[in-house]
Design an enzyme around this catalytic site. Structure first.
Site, PDB file in Angstrom:
ATOM      1  N   CYS A 164       0.805  -1.181   0.056  1.00 56.47           N
ATOM      2  CA  CYS A 164       0.091  -0.066  -0.056  1.00 56.47           C
ATOM      3  C   CYS A 164       0.667   1.297   0.108  1.00 56.47           C
ATOM      4  O   CYS A 164       0.300   2.178  -0.048  1.00 56.47           O
ATOM      5  CB  CYS A 164      -1.066   0.147   1.234  1.00 56.47           C
ATOM      6  SG  CYS A 164      -2.094  -1.159   1.044  1.00 56.47           S
ATOM      7  N   HIS A 215     -12.633   9.974  -7.216  1.00 56.55           N
ATOM      8  CA  HIS A 215     -11.596   9.981  -8.294  1.00 56.55           C
ATOM      9  C   HIS A 215     -10.470  11.092  -8.215  1.00 56.55           C
ATOM     10  O   HIS A 215     -10.030  11.791  -8.950  1.00 56.55           O
ATOM     11  CB  HIS A 215     -12.264  10.383  -9.670  1.00 56.55           C
ATOM     12  CG  HIS A 215     -13.184   9.091 -10.228  1.00 56.55           C
ATOM     13  ND1 HIS A 215     -14.385   8.790  -9.779  1.00 56.55           N
ATOM     14  CD2 HIS A 215     -12.729   8.246 -11.158  1.00 56.55           C
ATOM     15  CE1 HIS A 215     -14.861   7.700 -10.332  1.00 56.55           C
ATOM     16  NE2 HIS A 215     -13.766   7.366 -11.130  1.00 56.55           N
ATOM     17  N   GLU A 267     -13.002  -0.159   2.758  1.00 56.42           N
ATOM     18  CA  GLU A 267     -12.136   0.096   1.741  1.00 56.42           C
ATOM     19  C   GLU A 267     -11.979  -0.950   0.740  1.00 56.42           C
ATOM     20  O   GLU A 267     -11.818  -0.913  -0.457  1.00 56.42           O
ATOM     21  CB  GLU A 267     -10.565   0.308   2.466  1.00 56.42           C
ATOM     22  CG  GLU A 267      -9.675   0.700   1.634  1.00 56.42           C
ATOM     23  CD  GLU A 267      -8.369   0.951   2.461  1.00 56.42           C
ATOM     24  OE1 GLU A 267      -8.188   2.170   2.759  1.00 56.42           O
ATOM     25  OE2 GLU A 267      -7.595   0.040   2.830  1.00 56.42           O
TER      26      GLU A 267
END
Length: 149
Positions: free
Chosen positions: A25, A75, A135
């Site tokens: 990550c 986005h 998530e």
């Protein structure tokens, strides 16, 4: 009058990277987030009020969450201010929507940020009860007002 909780669900796409993280990550990657927002209050008891019987109009809750969280975050890329953002976000055509945060943009810290954004816009008599942020399909974090009083 009884206290009632209302929950509305929101979906948005967002990318992030975890600065100084020791796993995958640390790379920019995205998620299809699902945010559940729960507020608490007493239903309106004024028969002359158009919101009679409601804790809060779902449309009003939707407007707040969309303006404070969904529209700015959808986005976008979110990175910590500790990252070298100029290099990381160096391609303007691909990074028009980004947020540089004073915190590590984990699911947990995003919830703290979102709780502050939403709470500040709720009408008098309505409180943020909880937030749940998925998530992934099987990983989520939760924030409860009672844990943070």
């Amino acid at each position: 009058m009884a206290k009632i909780r209302l929950t509305k669900e929101f979906r948005f796409e967002m990318a992030h990277a975890l600065w100084n993280y020791d796993g995958l990550c640390k790379n920019i990657h995205g998620h299809s987030y699902i945010l559940q927002v729960t507020v608490i209050g007493e239903p309106c008891s004024d028969e002359n009020n158009p919101k009679y019987g409601m804790v809060m109009d779902f449309g009003d809750l939707k407007k707040i969450v969309k303006e404070e969280v969904v529209e700015p975050m959808d986005h976008s890329i979110v990175v910590s201010e500790k990252a070298d953002a100029e290099k990381l976000l160096g391609v303007p055509q691909m990074t028009e929507r980004y947020h540089i945060t004073p915190y590590q943009p984990t699911c947990e810290n995003l919830l703290v940020d979102f709780s502050e954004r939403i709470s500040s816009k709720l009408p008098e008599g309505i409180s943020l009860f909880s937030l749940k942020l998925h998530e992934t399909g099987n990983s989520f974090a939760e924030w409860y007002a009672s844990d943070n009083a």
